[in-house]
Design a protein around this motif. Sequence first.
Motif, short mmCIF file in Angstrom:
data_model
loop_
_atom_site.label_atom_id
_atom_site.label_comp_id
_atom_site.label_asym_id
_atom_site.label_seq_id
_atom_site.Cartn_x
_atom_site.Cartn_y
_atom_site.Cartn_z
N ASP A 105 51.95 114.54 52.85
CA ASP A 105 51.24 113.83 51.78
C ASP A 105 51.05 112.36 52.09
O ASP A 105 50.11 111.73 51.61
CB ASP A 105 52.03 113.95 50.46
N ASN A 115 57.67 115.19 52.05
CA ASN A 115 56.73 115.18 50.94
C ASN A 115 57.42 114.96 49.60
O ASN A 115 56.93 114.23 48.73
CB ASN A 115 55.92 116.47 50.89
N ASP A 116 58.56 115.62 49.43
CA ASP A 116 59.28 115.52 48.16
C ASP A 116 60.21 114.31 48.10
O ASP A 116 60.81 114.04 47.05
CB ASP A 116 60.12 116.78 47.93
N ARG A 117 60.31 113.60 49.24
CA ARG A 117 61.27 112.50 49.36
C ARG A 117 62.66 112.99 48.94
O ARG A 117 63.38 112.34 48.18
CB ARG A 117 60.83 111.28 48.55
N ASN A 118 63.00 114.12 49.48
CA ASN A 118 64.28 114.76 49.19
C ASN A 118 64.93 115.14 50.51
O ASN A 118 64.79 116.26 51.00
CB ASN A 118 64.07 116.00 48.32
N GLU A 160 67.19 118.36 51.42
CA GLU A 160 66.67 119.60 51.97
C GLU A 160 66.76 119.59 53.49
O GLU A 160 67.15 120.57 54.12
CB GLU A 160 65.22 119.83 51.53
N TRP A 192 58.69 118.91 56.86
CA TRP A 192 57.55 118.38 56.09
C TRP A 192 57.82 118.41 54.58
O TRP A 192 57.39 117.52 53.85
CB TRP A 192 56.26 119.12 56.43
N SER A 193 58.54 119.41 54.12
CA SER A 193 58.80 119.53 52.69
C SER A 193 59.71 118.40 52.19
O SER A 193 59.47 117.81 51.13
CB SER A 193 59.42 120.89 52.38
N SER A 194 60.74 118.08 52.96
CA SER A 194 61.65 117.02 52.53
C SER A 194 60.96 115.67 52.55
O SER A 194 61.23 114.81 51.69
CB SER A 194 62.89 116.99 53.44
N LYS A 232 59.83 123.98 58.05
CA LYS A 232 59.52 123.83 56.64
C LYS A 232 60.30 122.67 56.04
O LYS A 232 59.76 121.87 55.24
CB LYS A 232 59.84 125.14 55.90
N ASN A 259 68.46 110.65 48.53
CA ASN A 259 67.16 111.31 48.42
C ASN A 259 66.17 110.77 49.44
O ASN A 259 65.45 111.53 50.08
CB ASN A 259 66.57 111.12 47.01
N ARG A 260 66.12 109.44 49.58
CA ARG A 260 65.07 108.82 50.38
C ARG A 260 65.56 108.14 51.66
O ARG A 260 64.76 107.56 52.39
CB ARG A 260 64.32 107.78 49.53
#
Length: 441
Positions: A268, A228-231, A234, A224-226, A221, A377-378
């Motif tokens: 995304d 997508n959120d460019r975070n 996580e 892919w979540s990090s 999780k 973040n990125r």
Amino acid sequence: MSPAWSDEAIWWHVYPLGFTGAPPTSAGAAGHRLRRLEPWLGHAADLGCTGVMLGPIFASETHGYDTVDHFAIDPRLGDDADFDALVARAREHGLRIALDGVFNHVGRSFTGDAGWLRRQPGAADYDTFEGHERLVALDHAQEAVQDYVASVLGHWLDRGADGWRLDAAYAVPAEFWRQVLPRVRARHPQAWFAGEVIHGDYAGYVARSTLDSVTQYELWKAIWSSLNDRNLYELAHALGRHDDLLATFAPLTFVGNHDVTRIASRLDDHRHLGHALAVLFTVGGVPSVYYGDELGLEGVKEEREGGDDAIRPAFPPTPADLPAAPATSTGLSAAPAHFEMPADGRDVFALYQRLIGLRRRHPWLARARTSVTHLANRTAALRTDAGGDRAVLTLLNLDDEPWRCPADITHATLAEAGDSGEGDPAVVPAHGWRILIDKPA
């Protein structure tokens, strides 16, 4: 102690009923479809995988997770001779075989002893699995159930299987496996057992159950979540928890399986597929690749009847039959979803092949620990280290501008990249990634 070979394992995970285009129910649908996997074993080996992890192949009512006879091959897939042939062909390609065992519950028409099914005192019906009326829970407190499961595991290991994925292990008391597995390991000390555990105390469950591994859904999780959120914070948090797990076992890692939306659809921004794979293949654990992901297939899981069909498609008869462009038919009867080859499918395959090749050249990565040496973040720099001169740096850039990694890479050499890899290895292009081998002087 896990078998030594498991640290070098990279699984190609296949859902056979879907892959072979089997009809949705077993009634009157006999065939020898398991043989349709044989031409694809070379594909798995060429990809760089060392084993094939099969979804359910035992006699069942519908999707395979409603087993009715654990000692019989599903008639839609064939018989014992078909299984034996698949094992023999896998060996020719240097591939191991892992099977999917559903021992938390069975189908309503289970052929075993009805007294093995769990029922609450005074209840009119048996307990079910998560409210699914057709999935009836086994009573794991019974010694007869323990004997039955041990005999099933041993039977298929005798026939050539190398290990087991234990479905819905999170719903089975850990103590049940502690009773069952020593008996099986006494005869098959080189067998490997991984449990499906979605959430909770992974390390605690492994310790109590004596399983070799469990599925790492938390890392799946976060990947892919990090992205997508460019975070990437996580991802860093999840890697910290992942690092703790590696103190006691090597988790089964993945970015796709038969139960989740495919990674190509989940992301995304398709430019970040390489970032996901770079993480998967450079951090500790036992990686698996879900069939079709290596070709960039898309597919969204939906919470409805038939909602898994899109992520469990039938494949063409052989790799040579892969279409160059989207197709509307595979030539396989009763396919649950038509096969569509993405335009960049062969490029995606080459990317998987390169990163799996890197993993195989550095098998110590299975138990290596990852630290985050730079984090924003990125942008992030991950150092996966097994001590001595064994270290890999994974540089991730999700930004729209190039990024120079501040980490010391004086002694690092570029191994793989999402671009041409030219220029300063410390400079990662916009939406790029790089993997460096670090060998301190």
